[in-house]
Design an enzyme around this catalytic site. Structure first.
Site, mmCIF file in Angstrom:
data_model
loop_
_atom_site.group_PDB
_atom_site.id
_atom_site.type_symbol
_atom_site.label_atom_id
_atom_site.label_comp_id
_atom_site.label_asym_id
_atom_site.label_seq_id
_atom_site.Cartn_x
_atom_site.Cartn_y
_atom_site.Cartn_z
ATOM 1 N N ARG A 123 0.945 -1.011 0.181
ATOM 2 C CA ARG A 123 0.259 0.325 0.306
ATOM 3 C C ARG A 123 1.181 1.303 -0.058
ATOM 4 N NH1 ARG A 123 -4.950 -0.035 2.276
ATOM 5 N NH2 ARG A 123 -4.260 -1.681 4.009
ATOM 6 N N CYS A 137 -26.472 -2.851 -7.136
ATOM 7 C CA CYS A 137 -28.133 -2.955 -6.477
ATOM 8 C C CYS A 137 -28.005 -3.406 -4.204
ATOM 9 C CB CYS A 137 -28.896 -3.937 -7.141
ATOM 10 S SG CYS A 137 -28.926 -3.426 -8.247
ATOM 11 N N TYR A 164 -4.937 -2.652 -3.328
ATOM 12 C CA TYR A 164 -5.949 -3.205 -2.963
ATOM 13 C C TYR A 164 -7.596 -2.123 -3.526
ATOM 14 C CZ TYR A 164 -2.600 -4.441 0.291
ATOM 15 O OH TYR A 164 -2.024 -4.740 0.761
HETATM 16 C C1 LIG Z 1 2.589 -11.209 4.255
HETATM 17 C C2 LIG Z 1 2.017 -9.918 4.087
HETATM 18 N N1 LIG Z 1 3.393 -9.512 2.791
HETATM 19 C C3 LIG Z 1 3.578 -7.821 2.844
HETATM 20 C C4 LIG Z 1 1.581 -6.949 2.815
HETATM 21 C C5 LIG Z 1 1.756 -6.314 2.293
HETATM 22 O O1 LIG Z 1 1.089 -5.172 3.699
HETATM 23 P P1 LIG Z 1 0.573 -3.784 3.389
HETATM 24 O O2 LIG Z 1 0.095 -3.152 1.738
HETATM 25 O O3 LIG Z 1 -0.414 -2.980 4.089
HETATM 26 O O4 LIG Z 1 2.063 -2.861 3.203
HETATM 27 C C6 LIG Z 1 0.939 -8.136 3.250
HETATM 28 C C7 LIG Z 1 -0.813 -7.567 3.525
HETATM 29 O O5 LIG Z 1 -0.916 -6.991 4.028
HETATM 30 C C8 LIG Z 1 1.025 -9.306 4.042
HETATM 31 O O6 LIG Z 1 0.025 -10.112 4.206
HETATM 32 N N1 LIG Z 2 -6.822 -5.578 1.302
HETATM 33 C C1 LIG Z 2 -6.766 -4.983 2.803
HETATM 34 C C2 LIG Z 2 -5.454 -5.553 3.074
HETATM 35 C C3 LIG Z 2 -4.862 -6.634 3.286
HETATM 36 C C4 LIG Z 2 -3.538 -6.839 2.477
HETATM 37 C C5 LIG Z 2 -2.955 -7.928 2.778
HETATM 38 N N2 LIG Z 2 -2.583 -8.993 3.340
HETATM 39 C C6 LIG Z 2 -6.758 -3.887 2.486
HETATM 40 O O1 LIG Z 2 -7.738 -2.732 1.654
HETATM 41 O O2 LIG Z 2 -6.597 -2.475 3.438
#
Ligand SMILES: Cc1ncc(COP(=O)(O)O)c(C=O)c1O
Ligand SMILES: N[C@@H](CCCC[NH3+])C(=O)O
Length: 463
Positions: A323, A391, A421
């Site tokens: 992220r 919907c 995400y």
């Molecule tokens: C093992 C692992 N590494 C890295 C990430 C990446 O997390 P983020 O996108 O919050 O940095 C995730 C997701 O939470 C994860 O499950």
């Molecule tokens: N998908 C999630 C976070 C999960 C990260 C993956 N382990 C989000 O949008 O915040």
């Protein structure tokens, strides 16, 4: 999360106290650089541009809804992470946040490694030319096929997530005549301060092997005995969208303590620790994320200090931001459709996308910002809820925000910080066509993931 009320907002007291919104910004035309990608600006004529192109031109060329990804910003963030951690550490971009072949090539060029967690992500990475030794495979339930493909391809690491997987990976490596480098993912027992769905280091959940009760130490014992495995490190990931770095620090300390235990019991000093991803980003102006160099400095300092205290050689540190790299680099552009003022409550602004392109608001009660980007406006702020066309009454993109009261159908609005995400969790609910991802740079947009078509839907439906 700011929940302050605003006197110029809705009239009903219950809405005032229950809203997520802060006071309306003094200037609705301002674009907070915390939540918008680096090259986003508003020109004197009121239009917003990214990578040197006006959003109206982008909408004309690529349609809406669409994600526009600021390539220069993406590359700059990769460089910031690389520079912060330096040559003695590795940065693995977490592909689950958003992955495409163009992204893989940028990562490769910027010197990052890649964390994948499925055969699909692995295929994308290899197809785009990421060297296998720079890929780590994750997942709490990797299938034997996924493991086999990863081992056969020669991935640099497989992160073992359970006792059964230790044996599974060892057998597959044996059968393929390989010795697979592995780390063991542990849960360190930290309660990360984030939404419970995205916290991963407390013991009562599906990921990893608990440090508590000696489970992780037992996993190490078993892995060290198997010829097919080369155990090189311990992995911890405490959760996602975390602002308080204390959790990472506690995790680092506990992982180093396990390394010391392993050295004492087996006479082996594991050379690597991976502290996962999870650093939060600003979705609204109220969020204050940490900078990569601050997190790098604090992790390096803790690991070095704790290792010195235990007389361990400092291991190579790796991290897995997803992220924090891609999240702030993109916005979703929507066209405004129906506008429905609910007297005394708020105004519902419907856009041409919704929960199919951004499920995070419905799933995590996530907060987003929004701005009118096809023009500026001096109209009064109006409290809005930006909703999609699905919907479902929970089909909310931005729960509470302010837009100018002269907003009209056909205006373009954009939701920033949707790089992570959103496309990767997009769905075809109501047979929506998943939007394209357009990389924007130096005055040109380039589709890196195309928009789905009705033909795509019909081709899947073979009945
Ligand atoms: C093992 C692992 N590494 C890295 C990430 C990446 O997390 P983020 O996108 O919050 O940095 C995730 C997701 O939470 C994860 O499950
Ligand atoms: N998908 C999630 C976070 C999960 C990260 C993956 N382990 C989000 O949008 O915040």
């Amino acid at each position: 999360m700011s929940r302050s009320a605003h006197p110029a907002g809705p009239r009903h007291a219950d809405v005032l106290t229950e809203g997520h919104y802060s006071a309306p910004p003094t200037d609705l035309n301002a674009l907070d650089p915390k939540v918008w990608s680096r090259t986003v600006t508003r020109t004197p004529d009121g239009q917003v541009t990214v990578g040197g192109i006006e959003v109206a031109r982008l909408a004309e060329e690529f349609g809406t809804p669409a994600y526009f990804l600021d390539e220069a910003d993406f590359r700059a963030r990769c460089q910031a992470w690389r520079d912060a951690f330096g040559p003695d550490a590795d940065v693995f971009y977490a592909g689950k946040a958003f992955l495409s072949r163009a992204v893989v090539r940028w990562l490769h060029e910027e010197g990052l490694n890649l964390d994948v967690c499925s055969a699909g992500e692995l295929t994308t990475a290899l197809d785009a030319g990421m060297p296998a030794e720079r890929i780590a495979l994750h997942g709490n339930n990797k299938t034997p096929e996924e493991i086999e493909r990863a081992v056969a391809a020669g991935v640099g690491h497989i992160v073992l997530d359970s006792f059964q997987e230790i044996v599974r990976v060892a057998h597959i490596a044996d059968r393929l005549g390989k010795r697979q480098r592995v780390q063991i993912r542990v849960t360190v027992g930290v309660e990360a301060h984030t939404h419970e769905f995205i916290a991963t280091a407390h013991e009562d959940q599906k990921f990893g092997i608990a440090l508590a009760g000696g489970e992780a130490a037992e996993a190490v014992r078993r892995a060290l005995k198997l010829d097919g495995l080369e155990l090189v490190g311990i992995h911890s990931h405490i959760g996602s969208q975390i602002f308080d770095t204390a959790g990472f620090e506690v995790a680092a300390r506990r992982v180093v303590a396990l390394l010391a235990e392993i050295r004492d019991e087996h006479g082996v000093e594991l050379p690597e620790i991976d502290l996962g991803g999870g650093l939060g980003i600003a979705y609204t102006s109220d969020d204050d994320p940490a900078e990569p160099h601050d997190i790098a400095n604090s992790l390096r300092e803790i690991v070095t200090r704790e290792c010195a205290a235990s007389k361990l050689r400092t291991p190579r540190i790796s991290v897995e931001p997803g992220r924090a790299i891609v999240g702030p680099t993109a916005f979703t552009l929507y066209e405004v459709g129906t506008i429905k003022p609910l007297e005394g409550l708020r105004t519902y602004v419907s856009v041409d996308g919704g929960m199919s392109d951004n499920i995070r608001t419905a799933l995590y009660d996530a907060e987003y910002s929004v701005a009118l980007v096809s023009r500026s406006s001096d109209a009064e702020p109006m409290l809005v809820r930006v909703v999609g066309k699905h919907c479902e009454s929970g089909d909310i993109v931005v729960r509470d925000a302010f837009l100018p009261a002269d907003l009209a159908p056909g205006d373009l609005i954009a939701v920033p910080a949707t790089g992570a995400y959103c496309r990767s969790m997009a769905s075809n609910y109501n047979h929506a066509l998943r939007p394209p991802v357009v990389a924007v740079k130096d005055g040109a947009g380039r589709v890196i993931v195309r928009r789905e078509t009705e033909e795509d839907l019909l081709r899947l439906d073979v009945g």
